[in-house]
Design a protein around this motif. Structure first.
Motif, short mmCIF file in Angstrom:
data_model
loop_
_atom_site.label_atom_id
_atom_site.label_comp_id
_atom_site.label_asym_id
_atom_site.label_seq_id
_atom_site.Cartn_x
_atom_site.Cartn_y
_atom_site.Cartn_z
N GLN A 158 3.12 25.56 57.81
CA GLN A 158 4.45 24.98 57.91
C GLN A 158 5.10 25.26 59.27
OE1 GLN A 158 6.88 25.23 54.10
NE2 GLN A 158 5.54 27.03 53.90
N ALA A 159 5.95 24.33 59.66
CA ALA A 159 6.78 24.49 60.85
C ALA A 159 8.20 24.07 60.47
CB ALA A 159 6.25 23.64 62.00
N TYR A 160 9.16 24.41 61.33
CA TYR A 160 10.54 24.06 61.03
C TYR A 160 10.86 22.64 61.47
CZ TYR A 160 11.63 28.93 59.99
OH TYR A 160 11.67 30.18 59.44
N ARG A 161 11.68 22.00 60.66
CA ARG A 161 12.32 20.75 61.05
C ARG A 161 13.80 20.94 60.83
NH1 ARG A 161 14.69 17.88 56.87
NH2 ARG A 161 13.71 18.20 54.86
N THR A 162 14.60 20.24 61.59
CA THR A 162 16.05 20.31 61.41
C THR A 162 16.52 18.98 60.85
OG1 THR A 162 16.47 19.61 63.67
CG2 THR A 162 16.35 21.98 63.27
N PHE A 163 17.69 19.00 60.22
CA PHE A 163 18.23 17.78 59.64
C PHE A 163 19.74 17.84 59.61
CE2 PHE A 163 17.12 20.76 56.32
CZ PHE A 163 18.20 20.74 55.44
N ASP A 164 20.35 16.68 59.43
CA ASP A 164 21.81 16.57 59.40
C ASP A 164 22.38 17.20 58.15
OD1 ASP A 164 21.83 15.22 61.80
OD2 ASP A 164 21.71 13.26 60.89
N TYR A 165 23.61 16.90 57.89
CA TYR A 165 24.32 17.44 56.73
C TYR A 165 24.54 18.93 56.88
CZ TYR A 165 22.43 13.00 55.29
OH TYR A 165 22.05 11.69 55.26
N GLY A 166 25.24 19.31 57.89
CA GLY A 166 25.59 20.70 58.08
C GLY A 166 24.70 21.43 59.07
N SER A 167 23.97 20.70 59.89
CA SER A 167 23.12 21.30 60.92
C SER A 167 22.19 22.35 60.32
CB SER A 167 23.98 21.92 62.02
OG SER A 167 24.80 20.94 62.59
N LYS A 168 21.32 21.92 59.45
CA LYS A 168 20.43 22.82 58.73
C LYS A 168 18.99 22.68 59.19
CE LYS A 168 23.45 22.82 54.77
NZ LYS A 168 23.64 22.53 53.38
N TYR A 169 18.16 23.58 58.70
CA TYR A 169 16.74 23.53 58.97
C TYR A 169 15.98 23.98 57.73
CZ TYR A 169 17.45 28.52 59.55
OH TYR A 169 17.79 29.82 59.34
N THR A 170 14.73 23.62 57.67
CA THR A 170 13.86 24.07 56.59
C THR A 170 12.43 24.05 57.09
OG1 THR A 170 13.31 23.77 54.24
CG2 THR A 170 13.49 21.78 55.57
N SER A 171 11.56 24.79 56.44
CA SER A 171 10.15 24.74 56.81
C SER A 171 9.47 23.67 55.94
CB SER A 171 9.48 26.10 56.60
OG SER A 171 9.59 26.51 55.25
N VAL A 172 8.58 22.91 56.56
CA VAL A 172 7.86 21.84 55.86
C VAL A 172 6.40 21.85 56.32
CG1 VAL A 172 9.87 20.34 55.51
CG2 VAL A 172 8.54 20.14 57.61
N SER A 173 5.57 21.19 55.55
CA SER A 173 4.14 21.10 55.87
C SER A 173 3.93 20.47 57.24
CB SER A 173 3.42 20.27 54.81
OG SER A 173 2.09 20.02 55.21
N LYS A 174 3.02 21.04 58.00
CA LYS A 174 2.67 20.51 59.32
C LYS A 174 2.03 19.13 59.23
CE LYS A 174 1.76 25.04 61.40
NZ LYS A 174 0.69 25.87 62.01
N THR A 175 1.62 18.72 58.02
CA THR A 175 0.97 17.43 57.84
C THR A 175 1.97 16.30 57.59
OG1 THR A 175 0.70 17.71 55.45
CG2 THR A 175 -1.06 18.53 56.88
#
Length: 186
Positions: A158-175
């Motif tokens: 997993q690597a981090y991605r960022t997303f809107d809705y409060g300037s958040k991030y989460t780890s998701v599958s590298k695939t």
């Protein structure tokens, strides 16, 4: 957000307006939300540090990365490989990117990764461009960019991605396929 200078030139020469562009300012004096021309790429200022840092003082986002086939939903690459590139602070994206590019990370399905697309972009626009660290990506999201990859790894799958809705991030599958943008410091 980012437009290539060649796109601006073509549009201008044809008499088209370039939507979304603002008045360009000097990169060294830009404030958050202003645009500057950096290495021939119109880029948006997304963060300004209170004082100059060793990496610069301003963070800019340029164009969305795409592979040579125009695909822009790209894998991070290196699934199953722990790279050890876990730095997340502002100012670490360039070092993360340089280390990850040297690893030649591959996708699981043989398609291009964000690293392939960035390497191609750098071959034209220079080595100052990078995929943002997690914190740099969060700063970008305060400007509303959608889901994007960062150069910060979470673990071997997993690597981090960022997303809107409060300037958040989460780890998701590298695939997974997400967008990636080129960033630079000034």
């Amino acid at each position: 957000v980012g437009l290539y200078q060649s796109e601006i030139d073509v549009a201008t020469n044809k008499g088209w307006s370039v939507s979304g562009c603002r008045v360009l300012v000097e990169a060294e004096t830009a404030t958050v939300g202003q645009y500057a021309l950096i290495d021939g790429v119109i880029s948006k200022c997304v963060y300004v540090a209170d004082t100059p840092q060793d990496w610069g003082q301003r963070l800019f986002v340029g164009p969305m990365m795409e592979d040579s086939n125009g695909k822009y939903m790209l894998q991070w690459g290196g699934n199953g490989t722990a790279t050890g590139i876990t730095a997340t602070d502002i100012g670490t994206g360039l070092a993360n990117t340089n280390s990850l590019l040297a690893m030649n990370l591959q996708s699981t399905d043989g398609t291009s990764t964000i690293w392939d697309a960035l390497a191609e972009f750098r071959s034209t626009y220079g080595d100052r461009w990078f995929i943002p660290s997690r914190s740099e990506g969060v700063e970008d999201h305060k400007q509303g960019m959608g889901e994007i990859w960062t150069s910060s790894e979470y673990d071997s799958s997993q690597a981090y991605r960022t997303f809107d809705y409060g300037s958040k991030y989460t780890s998701v599958s590298k695939t997974k396929g997400y967008r990636a943008y080129a960033f630079t410091y000034v």
